[in-house]
Design an enzyme around this catalytic site. Structure first.
Site, short mmCIF file in Angstrom:
data_model
loop_
_atom_site.label_atom_id
_atom_site.label_comp_id
_atom_site.label_asym_id
_atom_site.label_seq_id
_atom_site.Cartn_x
_atom_site.Cartn_y
_atom_site.Cartn_z
N CYS A 169 0.56 -1.30 0.05
CA CYS A 169 -0.09 -0.16 0.15
C CYS A 169 0.79 1.62 -0.12
O CYS A 169 0.44 2.38 -0.02
CB CYS A 169 -0.80 -0.04 1.21
SG CYS A 169 -2.12 -1.57 0.98
N HIS A 200 -3.47 7.25 2.22
CA HIS A 200 -3.87 5.89 1.64
C HIS A 200 -5.14 5.50 2.18
O HIS A 200 -5.54 5.85 3.61
CB HIS A 200 -2.79 4.92 2.10
CG HIS A 200 -2.94 3.29 1.75
ND1 HIS A 200 -3.45 3.15 0.62
CD2 HIS A 200 -3.02 2.30 2.54
CE1 HIS A 200 -3.81 1.92 0.59
NE2 HIS A 200 -3.70 1.25 1.78
N ASN A 226 -10.02 -0.22 -0.82
CA ASN A 226 -8.44 0.02 -0.69
C ASN A 226 -7.95 -0.74 -2.09
O ASN A 226 -8.18 -1.93 -2.25
CB ASN A 226 -7.95 -0.98 0.44
CG ASN A 226 -6.70 -0.76 0.45
OD1 ASN A 226 -5.91 -0.34 -0.50
ND2 ASN A 226 -5.82 -1.24 1.76
C1 LIG Z 1 -9.84 -5.47 9.01
C2 LIG Z 1 -10.47 -4.42 9.93
C3 LIG Z 1 -11.56 -3.73 9.03
C4 LIG Z 1 -11.26 -5.23 10.88
O1 LIG Z 1 -11.81 -4.26 11.78
P1 LIG Z 1 -11.89 -4.46 13.64
O2 LIG Z 1 -12.60 -3.47 14.18
O3 LIG Z 1 -10.32 -4.43 13.83
O4 LIG Z 1 -12.49 -5.95 13.91
P2 LIG Z 1 -11.85 -7.06 14.39
O5 LIG Z 1 -10.84 -7.71 13.55
O6 LIG Z 1 -11.10 -6.73 15.84
O7 LIG Z 1 -12.99 -8.02 14.71
C5 LIG Z 1 -14.12 -7.68 15.28
C6 LIG Z 1 -15.19 -8.85 15.06
O8 LIG Z 1 -15.96 -8.63 13.94
C7 LIG Z 1 -15.85 -9.62 13.27
N1 LIG Z 1 -15.77 -9.52 11.65
C8 LIG Z 1 -14.64 -9.42 11.13
N2 LIG Z 1 -14.84 -9.03 9.94
C9 LIG Z 1 -16.18 -9.06 9.70
C10 LIG Z 1 -16.97 -8.66 8.82
N3 LIG Z 1 -16.78 -8.41 7.58
N4 LIG Z 1 -18.49 -8.53 9.02
C11 LIG Z 1 -18.93 -8.91 10.17
N5 LIG Z 1 -17.97 -9.09 11.17
C12 LIG Z 1 -16.61 -9.22 11.02
C13 LIG Z 1 -14.70 -10.42 13.55
O9 LIG Z 1 -14.75 -11.96 13.60
C14 LIG Z 1 -14.72 -9.83 15.37
O10 LIG Z 1 -15.62 -10.84 15.71
P3 LIG Z 1 -15.35 -11.49 17.27
O11 LIG Z 1 -15.28 -10.13 18.04
O12 LIG Z 1 -16.61 -12.24 17.48
O13 LIG Z 1 -13.93 -12.16 17.21
C15 LIG Z 1 -9.77 -3.58 10.56
O14 LIG Z 1 -8.85 -4.14 11.39
C16 LIG Z 1 -8.56 -2.91 9.62
O15 LIG Z 1 -9.04 -2.17 8.84
N6 LIG Z 1 -7.33 -3.27 9.84
C17 LIG Z 1 -6.07 -2.61 8.93
C18 LIG Z 1 -6.45 -2.62 7.65
C19 LIG Z 1 -5.38 -2.23 6.67
O16 LIG Z 1 -5.01 -1.06 6.84
N7 LIG Z 1 -5.01 -2.99 5.80
C20 LIG Z 1 -3.88 -2.75 4.83
C21 LIG Z 1 -2.97 -2.10 5.23
S1 LIG Z 1 -2.76 -1.14 3.80
#
Ligand SMILES: CC(C)(COP(=O)(O)OP(=O)(O)OC[C@H]1O[C@@H](n2cnc3c(N)ncnc32)[C@H](O)[C@@H]1OP(=O)(O)O)[C@@H](O)C(=O)NCCC(=O)NCCS
Length: 332
Positions: free
Chosen positions: A116, A256, A286
């Site tokens: 990214c 980004h 993204n």
């Molecule tokens: C991926 C992302 C959106 C997840 O959001 P989050 O708030 O961190 O969520 P978590 O991973 O802690 O998960 C929270 C809950 O939601 C659930 N969950 C994950 N994806 C889900 C979805 N698409 N729909 C519904 N629930 C979902 C998880 O299973 C978890 O459930 P649990 O508490 O029962 O285990 C976030 O972590 C993120 O944006 N990370 C960085 C992304 C990034 O920058 N990536 C590329 C680098 S450029």
């Protein structure tokens, strides 16, 4: 000796027509629209459909538009740099495929893979070529067909990514505009949190890698989120400090687009009002290397000569960094 700066003199962009909505994702994985919007800020993304179409298709469309907008003779292009994690093939470089298609017969080119952060790494590289004084027209592309490496059964990743490409023209200027500063960093210890396991020399494609779905992005979201918030904001703040800029001096933050919450946290740290933050994550998700040039493309008409832009990114690697650009022309 004359000091040349690298001015961005035009922007091109391209997103494919197919819109993958949150509603459609609800039919693929156990998720819901409200969760996706509130946790990421994404409503829809674009997907390149059609057999045999790779990242170069996205990039060629963006570059052709750039060439037309800047009234460039393709034979005058010296260098094409393509940032991508989804090259058409492992080799030749996608930049070479693009050069051939757009008629850049006198150019050389190569790809940059910094996930990214790819576009800002490539922009700094292109800038350095221009600053030598030997190169007059350098095209820097950020392009990714993320749908080619996403597992649409993994709800933690498939909701995030989309396909798209943006490209900028760099040309030398003696004015105090253009890419004025950049700062980059990488930390290979981050590799375990965001990667694609198979398809490289360590684990070439095999029946096992296909059956085990190892040709797709794997991410430990919460960990990546934490590192992204800290490092993107940190490098945006650092480059401002090094150039004696306060939040008031910044016309636009060009972040980004990985997660709206990461973008908000970066803006807060820089003391920048949300109205000064370029955003298109809601429509494209993204697009990895594509996000920053696509933001410039979307906001080009609002930009004015002399505007101060801070570009900031964080991505797999881990890689991150920031670029300070003084915009070189009034938007059209
Ligand atoms: C991926 C992302 C959106 C997840 O959001 P989050 O708030 O961190 O969520 P978590 O991973 O802690 O998960 C929270 C809950 O939601 C659930 N969950 C994950 N994806 C889900 C979805 N698409 N729909 C519904 N629930 C979902 C998880 O299973 C978890 O459930 P649990 O508490 O029962 O285990 C976030 O972590 C993120 O944006 N990370 C960085 C992304 C990034 O920058 N990536 C590329 C680098 S450029």
């Amino acid at each position: 000796m004359t000091k040349f700066r690298a001015a961005i003199t035009g922007v091109g962009g391209y997103v494919p027509d197919y819109v993958l909505t949150n509603k459609e994702l609800e039919t693929l994985v156990d998720t819901n629209e409200e969760w996706i919007i509130s946790r990421t800020g994404i409503k829809e993304r674009r997907i390149l459909k059609g057999e045999g179409l790779g990242t170069s298709v996205l990039a060629i469309n963006a570059v052709n538009q750039l060439i037309e907008k800047t009234n460039t003779n393709p034979e005058d292009i010296d260098l094409i740099i393509c940032a991508t994690v989804t090259p058409d093939m492992v080799f030749p470089a996608t930049a070479n495929v693009i050069s051939a298609e757009v008629g850049a017969v006198n150019a050389f080119g190569f790809d940059i893979e910094a996930a990214c952060s790819g576009f800002i790494y490539a922009l700094s590289t292109g800038t350095s070529f221009i600053e030598t004084g030997k190169y007059k027209k350098v095209i820097v592309i950020g392009a990714d067909k993320m749908s080619s490496i996403i597992n649409y059964k993994d709800r933690t990743t498939c909701i995030l990514f989309g396909d798209g490409a943006g490209a900028v023209m760099l040309e030398p200027t003696e004015e105090e505009v253009g890419v004025l500063d950049f700062m980059h960093k990488a930390d290979g210890k981050g590799a375990e949190y965001l990667y694609m396991k198979a398809g490289g020399s360590k684990m070439p494609a095999s029946h096992h890698t296909i059956d085990a779905n190892l040709h797709a992005v794997v991410q430990e979201g919460a960990t990546v989120f934490k590192f992204a918030v800290t490092n993107m904001a940190d490098y945006a703040a650092k480059i401002m400090k090094r150039n004696n800029l306060t939040g008031d001096d910044i016309t636009w933050l060009v972040p980004h687009q990985a997660n709206k919450r990461i973008i908000d946290a970066t803006a807060r740290r820089m003391d920048i009002d949300n109205a000064k933050v370029m955003l298109n994550i809601v429509r494209y998700g993204n697009t990895t290397s594509g996000t920053i040039p696509l933001c410039l493309w979307d906001y080009e008409s609002q930009l004015k000569k002399g505007d101060n832009l801070i570009l900031a990114a964080f991505g797999g690697g881990f890689t991150w960094g920031s670029v300070y650009v003084k915009w070189a022309y009034d938007g059209k």
